[in-house]
Write a protein that holds these residues in place. Structure first.
Motif, PDB file in Angstrom:
ATOM      1  N   VAL A   1       0.847  -1.222  -0.108  1.00  0.00           N
ATOM      2  CA  VAL A   1      -0.044   0.046   0.013  1.00  0.00           C
ATOM      3  C   VAL A   1       0.804   1.329   0.039  1.00  0.00           C
ATOM      4  O   VAL A   1       0.733   2.030  -0.835  1.00  0.00           O
ATOM      5  N   GLY A   2       1.904   1.191   0.960  1.00  0.00           N
ATOM      6  CA  GLY A   2       2.764   2.309   0.704  1.00  0.00           C
ATOM      7  C   GLY A   2       3.405   2.706  -0.621  1.00  0.00           C
ATOM      8  O   GLY A   2       3.752   3.897  -0.766  1.00  0.00           O
TER       9      GLY A   2
ATOM     10  N   ASP B   1      15.779   5.606 -12.959  1.00  0.00           N
ATOM     11  CA  ASP B   1      16.085   6.820 -12.008  1.00  0.00           C
ATOM     12  C   ASP B   1      15.591   6.482 -10.503  1.00  0.00           C
ATOM     13  O   ASP B   1      14.495   5.935 -10.189  1.00  0.00           O
ATOM     14  N   ALA B   2      16.330   6.917  -9.550  1.00  0.00           N
ATOM     15  CA  ALA B   2      16.132   6.383  -8.301  1.00  0.00           C
ATOM     16  C   ALA B   2      14.612   6.932  -7.723  1.00  0.00           C
ATOM     17  O   ALA B   2      14.046   6.280  -6.746  1.00  0.00           O
ATOM     18  N   THR B   3      14.238   8.050  -8.297  1.00  0.00           N
ATOM     19  CA  THR B   3      12.710   8.489  -7.917  1.00  0.00           C
ATOM     20  C   THR B   3      11.703   7.467  -8.208  1.00  0.00           C
ATOM     21  O   THR B   3      10.866   7.318  -7.236  1.00  0.00           O
ATOM     22  N   PHE B   4      11.989   6.726  -9.278  1.00  0.00           N
ATOM     23  CA  PHE B   4      10.921   5.397  -9.485  1.00  0.00           C
ATOM     24  C   PHE B   4      11.475   4.150  -9.273  1.00  0.00           C
ATOM     25  O   PHE B   4      10.710   3.407  -8.783  1.00  0.00           O
ATOM     26  N   LEU B   5      12.950   4.019  -9.032  1.00  0.00           N
ATOM     27  CA  LEU B   5      13.240   2.804  -8.610  1.00  0.00           C
ATOM     28  C   LEU B   5      13.138   2.447  -7.118  1.00  0.00           C
ATOM     29  O   LEU B   5      12.873   1.196  -6.893  1.00  0.00           O
ATOM     30  N   VAL B   6      13.204   3.352  -6.308  1.00  0.00           N
ATOM     31  CA  VAL B   6      13.138   2.996  -4.986  1.00  0.00           C
ATOM     32  C   VAL B   6      11.706   2.585  -4.546  1.00  0.00           C
ATOM     33  O   VAL B   6      11.304   1.322  -3.949  1.00  0.00           O
ATOM     34  N   PRO B   7      10.526   3.191  -4.841  1.00  0.00           N
ATOM     35  CA  PRO B   7       9.109   2.626  -4.860  1.00  0.00           C
ATOM     36  C   PRO B   7       8.977   1.444  -5.429  1.00  0.00           C
ATOM     37  O   PRO B   7       8.120   0.735  -5.195  1.00  0.00           O
ATOM     38  N   LEU B   8       9.556   1.370  -6.513  1.00  0.00           N
ATOM     39  CA  LEU B   8       9.183   0.034  -7.375  1.00  0.00           C
ATOM     40  C   LEU B   8       9.854  -1.005  -6.482  1.00  0.00           C
ATOM     41  O   LEU B   8       9.269  -2.174  -6.555  1.00  0.00           O
ATOM     42  N   LEU B   9      11.173  -0.977  -6.120  1.00  0.00           N
ATOM     43  CA  LEU B   9      11.658  -2.117  -5.217  1.00  0.00           C
ATOM     44  C   LEU B   9      10.644  -2.530  -4.276  1.00  0.00           C
ATOM     45  O   LEU B   9      10.518  -3.548  -3.603  1.00  0.00           O
ATOM     46  N   VAL B  10      10.412  -1.476  -3.730  1.00  0.00           N
ATOM     47  CA  VAL B  10       9.313  -1.597  -2.360  1.00  0.00           C
ATOM     48  C   VAL B  10       8.201  -2.272  -2.819  1.00  0.00           C
ATOM     49  O   VAL B  10       7.644  -3.274  -1.841  1.00  0.00           O
TER      50      VAL B  10
END
Length: 252
Positions: A30-31, A193-202
């Protein structure tokens, strides 16, 4: 691994592990979805359509990962005769098929504004569709075996043979000229880009934890179903033995 071959031991482990996986996976999923669908900015090239990747990528990962789990469980059944292996494979099949279908659906939704078409018979899409058909065939085979009392080895062989399609899906964008973009994440590298990569990995981690919780739920349900069927068979035998006209052997 063999210490959990006993259903009682496995159920005691699943009793506390299942809620842990479920609630942690739910919070992360959800986050990540709120983060990816609302908070991140539009992509420079894809615009707002980039947001669907926060569902599409975890679904693709779990569609392929689900079949890998079926193949591992099938190998454990055929090689080590692990008594819970067939149950694990059956438990994985339905959620794996659902995530595979979500991957195809979200990919088509993303492809319409990006490629100008809902569907294209390129290597990645076609091999993913084949995986969906493999799931359907595997589920039908296991249900037929359970209903008719057949051997689980046939389904296990099918699970191993079908695993050949997983590396084909993974390498399809490299082996064939395809509309689908090449791999964005490789060993030690990322084109995202890290802006998209971090929430994608989460999102990938969160959905994976939810997947694990669902598999444990289904395994518990299948074990309970088998236990109920075994009790009903024993009761039927006892009723037949005590029926009038049927001789009952005296106790020694």
């Amino acid at each position: 691994m063999h210490i959990y071959a006993n259903p009682t031991r496995f159920l005691s482990l699943a009793k506390w592990l299942m809620p842990l996986l479920f609630w942690s996976g739910l919070v992360l999923s959800v986050g990540a979805l709120v983060w990816g669908l609302v908070a991140v900015p539009p992509d420079r090239l894809m615009g707002e359509t980039v947001r669907i990747l926060f569902i599409h990528v975890p679904a693709a990962w779990l569609g392929m990962g689900g079949w890998a789990g079926i193949a591992i469980s099938s190998a454990m059944l055929l090689i080590w005769k692990h008594p819970l292996a067939a149950i694990a494979a059956r438990a994985i099949a339905v959620p794996g098929m659902v995530f595979c279908a979500i991957c195809l659906a979200t990919g088509s939704i993303w492809g319409r504004p990006t490629w100008g078409t809902w569907w294209e018979w390129d290597g990645r899409l076609t091999s993913m569709l084949v995986l969906l058909f493999l799931y359907v065939g595997y589920i039908a085979l296991t249900q037929a075996s359970a209903r008719e009392g057949g051997s689980a080895k046939i389904a296990a062989i099918f699970g191993l043979v079908g695993a050949v399609n997983v590396p084909i899906i993974n390498r399809s964008v490299v082996w064939w000229n395809s509309l689908h973009q090449p791999p964005s994440i490789t060993a030690g590298k990322s084109a995202i880009d890290a802006t998209f990569l971090v929430p994608l990995l989460v999102a990938v981690v969160g959905f994976s934890l939810l997947f694990g919780a669902i598999v444990l739920m289904r395994m518990r349900a299948l074990i309970a179903e088998q236990q109920v069927e075994a009790r009903l068979r024993r009761r039927a035998l006892d009723d037949d033995a005590s029926a009038p006209g049927v001789p009952v052997m005296e106790q020694a």
